[in-house]
Design an enzyme around this catalytic site. Sequence first.
Site, PDB file in Angstrom:
ATOM      1  CB  SER A 110      -6.623  -1.335  -5.035  1.00 21.44           C
ATOM      2  OG  SER A 110      -7.872  -2.624  -4.503  1.00 21.44           O
ATOM      3  CG  ASP A 152      -5.041  -8.998  -9.088  1.00 22.14           C
ATOM      4  OD1 ASP A 152      -6.594  -9.174  -8.469  1.00 22.14           O
ATOM      5  OD2 ASP A 152      -4.570  -7.935  -8.788  1.00 22.14           O
ATOM      6  CG  HIS A 165      -7.322  -6.057  -7.841  1.00 19.26           C
ATOM      7  ND1 HIS A 165      -5.795  -6.451  -7.136  1.00 19.26           N
ATOM      8  CD2 HIS A 165      -8.117  -4.189  -6.815  1.00 19.26           C
ATOM      9  CE1 HIS A 165      -5.982  -5.602  -6.296  1.00 19.26           C
ATOM     10  NE2 HIS A 165      -6.704  -4.860  -6.051  1.00 19.26           N
TER      11      HIS A 165
END
Length: 369
Positions: free
Chosen positions: A37, A340, A343
């Site tokens: 991610s 968040d 990340h």
Amino acid sequence: MNVALQYLQLFLLIPFLHHASSNSIPIFNAIYSFGSSYEDTGNMAILAPTASGFRNVLNPPYGKTFFNRPTGRASDGRLVIDRIAVLCGLPFIPPSMAQGQDFSKGANFAVFASTALDRNFFQQNNITNIFLTQNTSLSVQIEWFENQKASICNTTCVEYFTKSLFAIGKFGDNDYLYMLSGGKTIEFINSTVPLVVEIIRSAAERLLKQGVLHLVVAGIRPNGCIPVVLTYFPSANRSDYDSLGCLKVYNNIGIYHNTLLSSAVKQLRVEFPLARISFSEYYKPIIDFVSNPSKYGFTSGTQLRACCGTGEPYNYNLLASCGQAGVPACPNPSTFINWDGIHLTDAAYDIIADGWFKGPYADPPILVL
Ligand SMILES: *[C@@H]1O[C@H](CO)[C@@H](O)[C@H](O)[C@H]1NC(C)=O
Ligand SMILES: *[C@@H]1O[C@H](CO)[C@@H](O)[C@H](O)[C@H]1NC(C)=O
Ligand SMILES: *[C@@H]1O[C@H](CO)[C@@H](O)[C@H](O)[C@H]1NC(C)=O
Ligand SMILES: *[C@@H]1O[C@H](CO)[C@@H](O)[C@H](O)[C@H]1NC(C)=O
Ligand SMILES: *[C@@H]1O[C@H](CO)[C@@H](O)[C@H](O)[C@H]1NC(C)=O
């Protein structure tokens, strides 16, 4: 100096600026990237847009700082790989799963939630996790690349790839977090570090054997400073936290992983003397940011908090997290390290990308690859 003179200087400068930008021919033909991610620029959004644990990334305020819309990137804006592409004189690299794209300037094979270890490792060890539903581990991503090769460069691949940059992004954090959330002990997790590192090393070797000459291999982040870990794996014993407020044990796993990986990179340099291999860091920059937030433009006191989220004291709560209805984001994400809870922000990724490109967060920097 009068205004007219300033204008005159500006006009005199313009031809030079033009010259400089048309002169800045790309340093590489293309960039091929692998990861999870921290690197995914849209593959999961194509592969499994409704997967639980991912679908929130497709809601605002994801993307609000740069793209003004969610793009499948787990950030408010650009990721390190986006910045690196621009610094190398290339456009953003399209996600490999995008239809009808031209991959001659690169492809990004990274997928949200990917691991170094294959899925069967987790199955055999009774580790289940909502993120372990996709078959996207590092070796799978390399296989996708190998299958796509023919359509990119056909018979000229060897020459083409000697002038391309390859980047194996951050693998390992997800492996260790799935084990942790699957109830495995620290001793168990620590015992898998050499195996995880060996998988990354052998993936790098597999690329180098295909003629790759410019390779970036990234280490992992300090998980003990990340809001999701601080929230769900807290300790009642203050001595488990370091002076920054991070959980030592998870950072120690990161240090162990990165030490083994950087030795593996050194061995690869001996094995492939013509190749230039950079070991790039997420660990050091995040520790630098958390240690001295104001030096990097981040607000002191928020360094262990997510910009977007709810919940005290780290502004993280799995059940009311970024992208869910009614969950707010801080007004100025560029003053936060973490976006968040997992990340990083566009601002933090920017400094890291710069550090990979010019130093100090890569050995050697990409600029001298
Ligand atoms: C697998 O995990 C489940 C849930 O934690 C547990 O009930 C079960 O006994 C475990 N099985 C094995 C073989 O470890
Ligand atoms: C995962 O994907 C790879 C590459 O496409 C394929 O070779 C492999 O069989 C798949 N494994 C599973 C368990 O689906
Ligand atoms: C690859 O090269 C062969 C031989 O030159 C040619 O016949 C074929 O059409 C090429 N394929 C692609 C995808 O360019
Ligand atoms: C992990 O294992 C290494 C090598 O055995 C050891 O040096 C290190 O202290 C261990 N770390 C943790 C957190 O258990
Ligand atoms: C806290 O951890 C330290 C170091 O591991 C240990 O010596 C101490 O006994 C622990 N304190 C409590 C209250 O558990």
